[in-house]
Design an enzyme around this catalytic site. Structure first.
Site, mmCIF file in Angstrom:
data_model
loop_
_atom_site.group_PDB
_atom_site.id
_atom_site.type_symbol
_atom_site.label_atom_id
_atom_site.label_comp_id
_atom_site.label_asym_id
_atom_site.label_seq_id
_atom_site.Cartn_x
_atom_site.Cartn_y
_atom_site.Cartn_z
ATOM 1 N N GLY A 1 0.814 -1.202 0.000
ATOM 2 C CA GLY A 1 0.000 0.000 0.000
ATOM 3 C C GLY A 1 0.846 1.250 0.000
ATOM 4 O O GLY A 1 2.002 1.231 -0.412
ATOM 5 N N CYS A 2 0.276 2.307 0.473
ATOM 6 C CA CYS A 2 0.942 3.609 0.509
ATOM 7 C C CYS A 2 2.256 3.521 1.268
ATOM 8 O O CYS A 2 2.286 3.090 2.418
ATOM 9 C CB CYS A 2 0.013 4.618 1.192
ATOM 10 S SG CYS A 2 0.786 6.171 1.606
ATOM 11 N N PHE A 3 3.338 3.923 0.638
ATOM 12 C CA PHE A 3 4.628 3.789 1.322
ATOM 13 C C PHE A 3 4.776 4.750 2.491
ATOM 14 O O PHE A 3 5.593 4.521 3.368
ATOM 15 C CB PHE A 3 5.830 3.832 0.376
ATOM 16 C CG PHE A 3 5.903 4.961 -0.623
ATOM 17 C CD1 PHE A 3 5.592 6.266 -0.319
ATOM 18 C CD2 PHE A 3 6.334 4.687 -1.911
ATOM 19 C CE1 PHE A 3 5.699 7.288 -1.248
ATOM 20 C CE2 PHE A 3 6.452 5.704 -2.861
ATOM 21 C CZ PHE A 3 6.121 7.010 -2.518
ATOM 22 N N TRP A 4 3.987 5.807 2.554
ATOM 23 C CA TRP A 4 4.053 6.697 3.721
ATOM 24 C C TRP A 4 3.667 5.928 4.989
ATOM 25 O O TRP A 4 4.269 6.115 6.034
ATOM 26 C CB TRP A 4 3.109 7.873 3.571
ATOM 27 C CG TRP A 4 3.459 8.869 2.524
ATOM 28 C CD1 TRP A 4 4.622 8.970 1.805
ATOM 29 C CD2 TRP A 4 2.637 9.939 2.069
ATOM 30 N NE1 TRP A 4 4.560 10.024 0.941
ATOM 31 C CE2 TRP A 4 3.348 10.642 1.076
ATOM 32 C CE3 TRP A 4 1.354 10.360 2.404
ATOM 33 C CZ2 TRP A 4 2.818 11.758 0.431
ATOM 34 C CZ3 TRP A 4 0.835 11.472 1.756
ATOM 35 C CH2 TRP A 4 1.570 12.158 0.783
ATOM 36 N N CYS A 5 2.661 5.071 4.875
ATOM 37 C CA CYS A 5 2.180 4.307 6.030
ATOM 38 C C CYS A 5 3.142 3.191 6.411
ATOM 39 O O CYS A 5 3.469 2.998 7.579
ATOM 40 C CB CYS A 5 0.818 3.686 5.734
ATOM 41 S SG CYS A 5 -0.491 4.848 5.381
#
Length: 180
Positions: free
Chosen positions: A13-17
């Site tokens: 998923g989102c790499f920020w998370c």
């Protein structure tokens, strides 16, 4: 940490998370947000977001296997995202948000396939796991502003407070024995 390191490449998923989670893991020396498994060379975030480059948002994780094993990293991987949703994680939709393990050697491949099969057989998830398990080919680091995004933007971006912070808090509670 010892002199020996290994590398894991995960798309969850989102790499920020996901970057914020793996940065907290004991034995992990670096986590780089970027793009893998696509056909465009040196893609930009804007290009990857179109879904036309074939890349997944991914993490390149360098770790000390004498402190944390690939098996333990896989456990964190499986438990910190939904591996049953094709090309999406929560509100993030598109092929760039797919779930994937991009193995660097035969042992990583065998372990990823084994755990995927066992999790499916056990009924750990309500739906079948759609995580792709493929050989690692290339990794392009994302732009500098994506690196350590949560750490650098938690107080400025509501997405960090509303989406990432609850995931990080849950991870820290469940995996407290693996924290730095």
């Amino acid at each position: 940490m010892s002199q020996q390191t290994d590398t894991a490449t995960f798309a969850n998923g989102c790499f920020w998370c996901t970057e914020a989670i793996f940065q907290d893991v004991k034995g992990v020396s670096s986590v780089t947000s970027g793009y893998t498994d696509g056909q465009t060379k040196n893609p930009t975030y804007k290009e990857v977001c179109t879904g036309n480059t074939g890349h997944a948002e991914a993490l390149q994780i360098v770790y000390d296997p004498s402190v944390i094993s690939f098996d333990e990293l896989l456990e964190i991987f499986w438990k910190t995202h939904d591996p049953t949703t094709l090309n999406r994680q929560g509100g993030d939709v598109g092929t760039q948000y797919r779930s994937g393990v991009y193995y660097h050697n035969t042992a990583q491949k065998e372990k990823a396939e084994y755990y995927k099969q066992e999790l499916d057989k056990s009924g750990a998830f309500d739906n079948p796991i759609v995580t792709e398990i493929k050989p690692f080919t290339v990794f392009y680091p994302a732009e500098a502003y994506h690196q350590s995004y949560f750490n650098n933007n938690e107080n400025q971006n509501p997405y960090c407070t509303m989406v990432i912070r609850p995931k990080v808090d849950k991870f820290r509670k469940v995996f407290k024995d693996k924290l730095k």
